[in-house]
Design a protein around this motif. Structure first.
Motif, PDB file in Angstrom:
ATOM      1  N   HIS A 237       0.827  -1.210   0.000  1.00 33.30           N
ATOM      2  CA  HIS A 237       0.000   0.000   0.000  1.00 33.30           C
ATOM      3  C   HIS A 237       0.858   1.256   0.000  1.00 33.30           C
ATOM      4  O   HIS A 237       0.564   2.227  -0.689  1.00 33.30           O
ATOM      5  CB  HIS A 237      -0.911   0.008   1.243  1.00 33.30           C
ATOM      6  N   GLU A 238       1.922   1.230   0.757  1.00 34.62           N
ATOM      7  CA  GLU A 238       2.798   2.401   0.821  1.00 34.62           C
ATOM      8  C   GLU A 238       3.454   2.670  -0.534  1.00 34.62           C
ATOM      9  O   GLU A 238       3.556   3.823  -0.971  1.00 34.62           O
ATOM     10  CB  GLU A 238       3.861   2.202   1.906  1.00 34.62           C
ATOM     11  N   ALA A 239       3.862   1.589  -1.227  1.00 38.31           N
ATOM     12  CA  ALA A 239       4.489   1.772  -2.549  1.00 38.31           C
ATOM     13  C   ALA A 239       3.490   2.361  -3.535  1.00 38.31           C
ATOM     14  O   ALA A 239       3.833   3.209  -4.358  1.00 38.31           O
ATOM     15  CB  ALA A 239       5.031   0.444  -3.070  1.00 38.31           C
ATOM     16  N   ILE A 240       2.242   1.909  -3.465  1.00 34.93           N
ATOM     17  CA  ILE A 240       1.242   2.397  -4.414  1.00 34.93           C
ATOM     18  C   ILE A 240       0.851   3.833  -4.094  1.00 34.93           C
ATOM     19  O   ILE A 240       0.785   4.683  -4.977  1.00 34.93           O
ATOM     20  CB  ILE A 240      -0.003   1.491  -4.386  1.00 34.93           C
ATOM     21  N   LEU A 241       0.591   4.105  -2.820  1.00 33.42           N
ATOM     22  CA  LEU A 241       0.111   5.435  -2.448  1.00 33.42           C
ATOM     23  C   LEU A 241       1.245   6.450  -2.351  1.00 33.42           C
ATOM     24  O   LEU A 241       1.006   7.660  -2.387  1.00 33.42           O
ATOM     25  CB  LEU A 241      -0.633   5.370  -1.117  1.00 33.42           C
ATOM     26  N   GLY A 242       2.465   5.952  -2.199  1.00 32.81           N
ATOM     27  CA  GLY A 242       3.585   6.857  -2.105  1.00 32.81           C
ATOM     28  C   GLY A 242       3.686   7.587  -0.790  1.00 32.81           C
ATOM     29  O   GLY A 242       4.274   8.663  -0.711  1.00 32.81           O
ATOM     30  N   GLU A 243       3.119   6.998   0.268  1.00 28.96           N
ATOM     31  CA  GLU A 243       3.251   7.626   1.594  1.00 28.96           C
ATOM     32  C   GLU A 243       3.189   6.556   2.671  1.00 28.96           C
ATOM     33  O   GLU A 243       2.724   5.442   2.431  1.00 28.96           O
ATOM     34  CB  GLU A 243       2.149   8.661   1.802  1.00 28.96           C
ATOM     35  N   GLN A 244       3.646   6.921   3.860  1.00 24.60           N
ATOM     36  CA  GLN A 244       3.707   5.952   4.952  1.00 24.60           C
ATOM     37  C   GLN A 244       2.344   5.776   5.603  1.00 24.60           C
ATOM     38  O   GLN A 244       1.508   6.688   5.606  1.00 24.60           O
ATOM     39  CB  GLN A 244       4.725   6.413   5.990  1.00 24.60           C
TER      40      GLN A 244
END
Lengths: 287, 287
Positions: A237-244
């Motif tokens: 999810h972090e890779a897709i959304l680009g945030e922690q």
DNA sequence: GAAATAGTGTCTTTGAGACATTATTTG
DNA sequence: CAAATAATGTCTCAAAGACACTATTTC
């Protein structure tokens, strides 16, 4: 047989548009034997196996998404990179055309594939026949990437496809590219090369749609293996959304969805407390 | 010129698919001069003006949505109703083809139009040439329905379209139907007739998408006039979603979005306290 | 025990459903 | 004033962000 080749200018306006499919296929990383483009220079440098070994890159810490592109070997846009795809055989459904042409380029089948949008602006390619492209977006999970590369294409229509493609669609060479080719490589979505047609727009839209889907549905697990830890799922999810994302809240929310099943097993070989392994509940087939 | 007509069975498999556009165009009620189908029997009975006058139907109390259909006059599916649409001229963008063919059938332009999905299953029409349909969905607002019916189609390509259509697409007659025709009528989405091809599926999907959009964006105002009360806007939402909405909560939520502007005026002629009139903030153009 | 990550509990904020109450108009 | 609808205010519950705290493993 009807002759579609080399239409004159006066004939072209009475020809129906050529129809093709193109696919934006995301993965957390390329297959081990695939060519990759250097995230810095953009040049194709080596296979992912060598690159990842050299750089110490790990799936665990994936921070960007990758997708396969095909280098064109004829005009227009000769030598530029383009999305995998090809013309639609007369007896093949759109979804299947997308899946088959992806397999022909990548030698693997995506775990998920969904229609994105149909691009048909007349300005997309001014030089030749009108072209309508039905774009798909898909996901390669860990298991999909691991499939034996010697697998043959599943359908026995290779000659039909090549014939129809050569005759009816003059601008598309993707389906005709040979396998395991230097003209196929994987790129980080943060470092894409110059692209043919309006494929850069298609990729932008596909990324946007992937983020939408990630937020209000459960597609992200398709990047993972059969069994996975919540930390692995959170990193996707972090890779897709680009945030922690807060680990505690992510756990609470994703378990509340009721889509995950605790396998009872735990991961092994960690230098710390091992995490539980989950798997996804069976889903109805996509359309 | 290339001959596309009457292909033999052996030729058909080498022809590119025919490409057409179809549109699902919703309105709160038909235009006054349009033919309508009786919501009970399904038969085309009269114009909306007569029907609404007789039945006392009022826009204010709209409880269902309506859409225009075109009766086919040739096989396949001869005599069944179908969505307005037609083939794509070689030099026209997809969006524009949808808008133009809608105008040709309904004699009005929708206030909103968006791509829905591309249907290309090989089983859609087994009898003739492979057909790929790019479906659009749109909205007719009050102002759109009021447009002068004598308006000419905006583009001067009628002969091109007719020629390309007759030659390249054997299954589509929608673009060829004459104006102000008994073969064009409006139907309540709760009482649709038997439909040609897979157009019933397309309508189902369009309704689903309209409800989605209504919930998490602000498209519903496009059904209304320039200025409108919150009660009118609420009734639109109720018609789309098919359920009642709390007026107080609706007011709070919709005003919190910050998209509405209080005009300072109030409605007139009510037998009770008059409501404030709002208008919508300017929006960027759609793609 | 130190280090590292897994996993739990709780406080707070926000948004939405339910619904009581007040305001303004016509007849 | 009665009737009708507009407009406002308040209570409650549920979902989600922030974050402190406990648990389990390796070294």
């Amino acid at each position: 047989m009807v002759n579609f080749s080399a239409p004159s200018a006066s004939e072209r306006r009475f020809m129906p548009p050529a129809v093709a499919v193109s696919s934006v296929a995301f993965a957390l990383h390329p297959p081990v034997d695939a060519n990759v483009a250097d995230p810095r220079s953009g040049d194709v440098i080596s296979t992912w196996g060598e690159y990842a070994g050299r750089e110490g890159a790990r799936v665990e810490h994936a921070t960007t998404l990758w997708l396969p592109l095909v280098r064109r070997t004829r005009p227009p846009f000769d030598d530029l990179w383009a999305l995998p795809g090809g013309p639609i055989p007369w007896d093949e459904d759109l979804y299947h055309t997308a899946a088959r042409t992806l397999h022909e380029s990548v030698l693997r089948s995506p775990g998920y594939l969904e229609q994105l949008f149909t691009f048909g602006a007349t300005t997309r390619s001014a030089t030749a026949q009108r072209l309508v492209t039905i774009a798909y977006w898909g996901l390669y999970g860990e298991l999909d990437l691991a499939v034996d590369p010697t697998t043959e294409p599943s359908r026995d229509v290779a000659s039909d496809v090549a014939t129809a493609g050569k005759n009816a669609v003059t601008e598309f060479s993707e389906a005709l590219v040979a396998s395991a080719d230097a003209n196929i490589a994987w790129f980080s979505i943060d470092r894409l090369p110059e692209l043919a047609f309006d494929h850069a727009d298609i990729i932008d839209y596909a990324v946007w749609r992937l983020r939408q889907r990630t937020e209000y549905s459960m597609v992200a697990h398709r990047f993972l293996s059969e069994e996975f830890t919540l930390a692995q799922m959170r990193r996707v999810h972090e890779a897709i959304l680009g945030e922690q994302i807060d680990p505690a809240n992510f756990r609470r929310d994703v378990l509340a969805q009721g889509q995950l099943v605790d396998t009872g097993r735990v991961e092994e070989g960690t230098p710390h407390r091992p995490a539980r392994l989950y798997r996804f509940k069976e889903q109805p087939e996509h359309v």
